[in-house]
Design a protein around this motif. Structure first.
Motif, short mmCIF file in Angstrom:
data_model
loop_
_atom_site.label_atom_id
_atom_site.label_comp_id
_atom_site.label_asym_id
_atom_site.label_seq_id
_atom_site.Cartn_x
_atom_site.Cartn_y
_atom_site.Cartn_z
N GLU A 163 -11.53 -5.53 14.15
CA GLU A 163 -10.55 -4.05 14.11
C GLU A 163 -11.21 -2.97 14.96
O GLU A 163 -12.38 -2.63 14.14
CB GLU A 163 -9.52 -4.20 12.90
CG GLU A 163 -10.10 -3.23 12.29
CD GLU A 163 -9.41 -2.91 10.72
OE1 GLU A 163 -8.35 -3.16 10.58
OE2 GLU A 163 -9.65 -2.60 9.93
N ARG A 195 -12.16 -11.78 16.66
CA ARG A 195 -12.08 -12.56 15.36
C ARG A 195 -12.37 -14.32 15.83
O ARG A 195 -12.21 -14.65 16.74
CB ARG A 195 -10.44 -12.39 15.45
CG ARG A 195 -10.57 -10.68 14.54
CD ARG A 195 -9.29 -10.65 14.08
NE ARG A 195 -8.96 -9.50 13.87
CZ ARG A 195 -7.14 -8.79 13.69
NH1 ARG A 195 -6.31 -9.79 12.98
NH2 ARG A 195 -8.14 -7.48 12.95
N GLU A 197 -11.19 -16.94 15.18
CA GLU A 197 -10.27 -17.88 15.36
C GLU A 197 -10.30 -19.50 15.26
O GLU A 197 -11.49 -20.00 15.55
CB GLU A 197 -9.24 -17.56 16.29
CG GLU A 197 -8.47 -16.07 16.50
CD GLU A 197 -8.00 -15.58 15.19
OE1 GLU A 197 -7.27 -16.81 14.94
OE2 GLU A 197 -7.72 -14.56 15.21
N LEU A 207 -6.98 -14.80 20.41
CA LEU A 207 -8.09 -15.32 21.38
C LEU A 207 -9.27 -14.22 20.12
O LEU A 207 -9.26 -13.70 19.12
CB LEU A 207 -8.53 -13.49 22.33
CG LEU A 207 -7.55 -13.95 23.34
CD1 LEU A 207 -7.14 -12.57 24.24
CD2 LEU A 207 -8.09 -14.90 24.81
N GLN A 212 -7.68 -4.18 21.05
CA GLN A 212 -7.12 -3.10 20.54
C GLN A 212 -6.50 -1.88 20.77
O GLN A 212 -7.57 -1.35 21.18
CB GLN A 212 -6.91 -3.04 19.09
CG GLN A 212 -6.68 -4.67 17.94
CD GLN A 212 -7.13 -4.42 17.20
OE1 GLN A 212 -8.50 -3.55 16.65
NE2 GLN A 212 -6.25 -5.12 15.93
N GLU A 214 -5.04 1.41 18.48
CA GLU A 214 -4.68 1.97 17.51
C GLU A 214 -4.93 3.55 17.17
O GLU A 214 -5.95 3.62 17.64
CB GLU A 214 -5.53 1.42 15.60
CG GLU A 214 -5.66 -1.06 15.94
CD GLU A 214 -6.88 -1.56 14.93
OE1 GLU A 214 -5.83 -2.18 14.29
OE2 GLU A 214 -7.54 -1.03 15.04
N GLU A 322 4.16 -11.73 16.59
CA GLU A 322 4.14 -10.16 16.33
C GLU A 322 3.35 -8.99 17.48
O GLU A 322 1.60 -10.40 17.74
CB GLU A 322 3.08 -10.93 14.72
CG GLU A 322 2.58 -9.17 13.82
CD GLU A 322 0.98 -9.17 14.00
OE1 GLU A 322 1.08 -10.08 12.59
OE2 GLU A 322 0.46 -8.02 14.12
N THR A 323 3.41 -8.93 17.99
CA THR A 323 2.58 -7.80 18.53
C THR A 323 1.60 -5.98 18.22
O THR A 323 1.09 -5.70 18.54
CB THR A 323 3.45 -8.08 19.71
OG1 THR A 323 4.05 -8.53 19.93
CG2 THR A 323 2.87 -7.41 21.32
N GLU A 430 -0.98 3.87 9.40
CA GLU A 430 -1.51 2.89 10.90
C GLU A 430 -0.47 2.79 11.68
O GLU A 430 -0.04 1.21 11.71
CB GLU A 430 -2.56 2.33 10.42
CG GLU A 430 -3.36 1.18 11.28
CD GLU A 430 -4.53 0.16 10.99
OE1 GLU A 430 -5.36 0.51 11.38
OE2 GLU A 430 -3.71 -0.29 10.77
N SER A 432 -1.06 -0.40 14.90
CA SER A 432 -2.25 -1.03 15.70
C SER A 432 -1.37 -1.86 16.48
O SER A 432 -1.13 -2.99 16.86
CB SER A 432 -3.13 -2.04 14.31
OG SER A 432 -3.28 -2.83 14.99
N GLY A 434 -2.03 -5.01 19.67
CA GLY A 434 -2.42 -5.73 20.62
C GLY A 434 -2.83 -5.73 22.74
O GLY A 434 -1.16 -5.97 22.19
N1 GAP Z 1 -5.93 -3.02 11.93
C1 GAP Z 1 -4.59 -3.45 11.38
C2 GAP Z 1 -5.10 -4.78 12.01
O1 GAP Z 1 -6.18 -4.51 13.08
P1 GAP Z 1 -3.69 -6.56 12.70
O2 GAP Z 1 -1.76 -6.84 12.39
O3 GAP Z 1 -4.63 -7.71 12.09
O4 GAP Z 1 -4.30 -5.88 12.37
C3 GAP Z 1 -3.51 -6.12 15.19
O5 GAP Z 1 -3.99 -6.73 14.28
C4 GAP Z 1 -2.55 -6.32 16.15
O6 GAP Z 1 -3.58 -7.48 16.79
C5 GAP Z 1 -1.31 -7.87 15.88
O7 GAP Z 1 -0.22 -7.37 15.98
C6 GAP Z 1 -2.17 -8.36 17.55
O8 GAP Z 1 -1.53 -7.94 18.27
C7 GAP Z 1 -3.73 -8.21 18.03
N2 GAP Z 1 -4.90 -9.64 17.61
C8 GAP Z 1 -4.79 -9.70 16.29
N3 GAP Z 1 -5.70 -10.99 16.30
C9 GAP Z 1 -5.14 -11.01 17.39
C10 GAP Z 1 -6.54 -12.52 18.12
N4 GAP Z 1 -6.89 -12.80 17.44
N5 GAP Z 1 -5.55 -12.32 19.28
C11 GAP Z 1 -5.00 -11.66 20.35
N6 GAP Z 1 -4.49 -10.89 19.70
C12 GAP Z 1 -4.87 -10.22 18.19
#
Ligand code: GAP
Length: 571
Positions: A163, A195, A197, A207, A212, A214, A322-323, A430, A432, A434
């Motif tokens: 993040e 990440r 994944e 992805l 991000q 933030e 969740e966006t 915060e 945050s 995506g």
């Molecule tokens: N600092 C808080 C944080 O990172 P999160 O909910 O884990 O919170 C925020 O991530 C946003 O990042 C998510 O709402 C999403 O839009 C985006 N996001 C998280 N993981 C993602 C992934 N693997 N691929 C694309 N977007 C991702």
């Protein structure tokens, strides 16, 4: 083609929005390339975000490395706890995210299940990859951070940041000084996060490398009234609170002032950023009817968070996605970095009027300490003046050695002192975002198909500020001076800082269709009348209406249309 996702991905690949990465080597799941138009659209969305957070809110942007040393992520909790539950199919050996497999088979509450509960649920299910029974598979934790080493010889462990947020926390002390030691203040960052994944099968939604945006807003723990709350106090937002979820009710639409007053949203800061997020997402092309804000349930919310909401956007392919996450994280992050680094992450808050307080002062008797402790007497005296001795004396540690100081070696005085203020650890709000999920949502919500003149027209109804190309300029024919006039107009529009594309290939109808498909909001055609009366046709993408306008001043007119200070209907 079966569904909207495939149609959009087909368009995105064909027209240079999104491509599978390094296709020539066989692309890897979880990574994408933004092509020429996709990169442009992404910049436009990031800049829309900056207009809200940097220009409107006044939170300056910082840029930190994407690789961080291990200490950062020990403090943040990512080393210990940033993992998903995984299993491996015994038949095809595919790695699977255990909770996603269970959820896909309608197992309720899978994301909150522990290892044993998931193992019991998976036992009865089929592998989504090969459709063989999973049977008694083992479920284990898989940390999602990409690990690396910093410098040769693997001396120092590092991680690709999961993040962008941690940069704002580790820079807290410098940010505090930059903002002249006053709360509230905020800092923002747009950049790549990583990440690993487990099985990313959802295109741009999940992805392994993503962008991000933030914001970390540092506020006084006792003052959670947003100074500009009136901007969004009357703003209505669809809220799916804890009660609505527990009672299986639809979202309620509430103004932010009402939601704070009735306790649905914890405080004005959280409410303000919910409304701002709604405002921002709709401004970039998200359909407001496919947007809602869902509150985290008590068992889903981090233990330290005071309140947490997700902006969820409806996708015909993926359901509610969740966006954006908006959380009041209290002082968790700053205290965690304080513990790990040994630095102080506090703000000095001066009292309006200095307070008089009674304090104990320990005064060393140097005449007695000197002969007793000789070379260490000063260190003992310094330690004494900071300690709080008991009735029998003071226990000190001097150079690692335990020392007992009897009461005859010091005097204790009670004094009244003037205290100018106190130190507090700020709380963090915060929001945050995506960016890649926002881009996908905008593509899906603005994509339309219709039949025009017996032909299928595909159009992206992108807001002009988001469209990768803002104006297309066509000469009707490739001769008789029309191309020169069209090129001159293109140049004049570019001088206004807009992206104009000159296109002279193919029939004019085909050129319009090409631009409609990539969302270009306006097209200008230079024809034979242009030579006579110095006018051109200006076409609006959405209504397909055309009006004749003078060439003189066309660049300024187009700029006003793009910025929204003039409307096409008013021409
Ligand atoms: N600092 C808080 C944080 O990172 P999160 O909910 O884990 O919170 C925020 O991530 C946003 O990042 C998510 O709402 C999403 O839009 C985006 N996001 C998280 N993981 C993602 C992934 N693997 N691929 C694309 N977007 C991702």
């Amino acid at each position: 083609m079966s569904d909207i996702y495939e149609k959009i991905m087909d368009l995105a690949k064909r027209r240079g929005f999104i491509w599978p990465t390094s296709e020539c080597y066989g692309s890897v799941a979880g990574f994408i390339d933004y092509g020429p138009l996709g990169s442009m659209m992404k910049r436009n969305i990031e800049n829309a975000w900056r207009r809200f957070y940097v220009v409107q809110e006044g939170y300056y942007e910082i840029e930190c490395p994407t690789i961080g040393q291990e200490d950062i992520f020990i403090a943040s909790g990512h080393v210990k706890g940033f993992s998903d539950k995984m299993c491996q199919c015994p038949a095809c050996r595919e790695y699977l995210r255990a909770d996603h497999v269970a959820e896909a088979h309608q197992v309720a509450g899978a994301s909150a299940m522990n290892k044993e509960e998931l193992e019991a649920a998976l036992c009865r299910l089929l592998c989504p990859a090969c459709e063989e029974p999973l049977g008694p598979v083992e479920v284990f934790n898989f940390n999602l951070m990409f690990e690396t080493s910093i410098g040769p010889g693997s001396q120092r462990r590092g991680y690709l940041r999961p993040e962008t947020a941690q940069g704002m926390f580790t820079d807290f002390q410098r940010l505090l000084r930059f903002y002249r030691d006053k709360l509230p203040f905020g800092a923002v960052q747009i950049g790549k996060s990583y990440r690993n994944e487990i099985s990313p099968r959802q295109g741009m939604i999940r992805l392994r490398e993503f962008t991000q945006a933030e914001a970390e807003i540092f506020v006084h723990p006792g003052k959670k009234e947003h100074p500009q709350f009136s901007r969004y106090a009357g703003y209505p937002v669809p809220l799916l609170g804890i009660t609505q979820q527990e009672e299986r009710q639809p979202p309620v639409t509430s103004t932010m002032a009402q939601a704070v007053a009735n306790g649905m949203i914890a405080n004005e800061y959280v409410a303000y950023y919910l409304a701002l997020t709604h405002d921002l997402l709709v401004s970039i092309g998200v359909d407001p009817l496919k947007l809602r804000f869902r509150q985290h349930l008590r068992d889903e919310r981090a233990h330290y968070a005071e309140d947490c909401w997700d902006a969820e956007i409806f996708s015909e392919r993926f359901g509610w996605v969740e966006t954006v996450g908006i959380a009041d994280r209290t002082d968790y992050d700053l205290r965690a970095h304080e513990r790990q680094s040994g630095e102080r992450f506090v703000v000095f808050i001066p009292y309006e009027i200095p307070r008089r307080e009674r304090r104990i002062r320990v005064v060393p008797e140097m005449g007695a300490l000197g002969p007793r402790f000789r070379g260490k007497a000063k260190a003992v005296a310094d330690a004494l003046s900071l300690c709080n001795p008991g009735p029998e004396g003071a226990h000190l540690t001097i150079d690692g050695e335990e020392v007992f100081i009897s009461p005859d070696l010091y005097r204790v005085r009670e004094e009244e002192v003037e205290v100018p203020g106190c130190e507090i650890t700020p709380h963090v709000i915060e929001p945050s975002y995506g960016i890649d999920r926002m881009i996908y949502a905008v593509l899906e919500h603005t994509f339309h198909e219709e039949i025009v003149d017996d032909e299928e027209r595909r159009v992206l109804r992108l807001p002009p500020s988001v469209a990768p190309v803002q104006v297309a300029v066509f000469p009707l024919m490739n001769r008789d001076g029309l191309p020169e006039m069209a090129r001159d107009i293109t140049l004049r529009i570019k001088e206004q800082g807009l992206l104009a594309e000159y296109d002279d290939s193919g029939a004019i109808g085909r050129r319009y269709r090409r631009q409609d498909e990539v969302g270009t909001p306006f097209a200008i055609t230079v024809d034979y009348d242009s030579k006579e009366d110095n006018t051109v046709t200006l076409r609006d993408r959405d209504s397909m209406r055309q009006v004749r306008v003078p060439i003189d001043g066309i660049a300024g007119l187009v700029r006003c249309l793009i910025e929204g200070s003039r409307s096409f209907d008013g021409l």
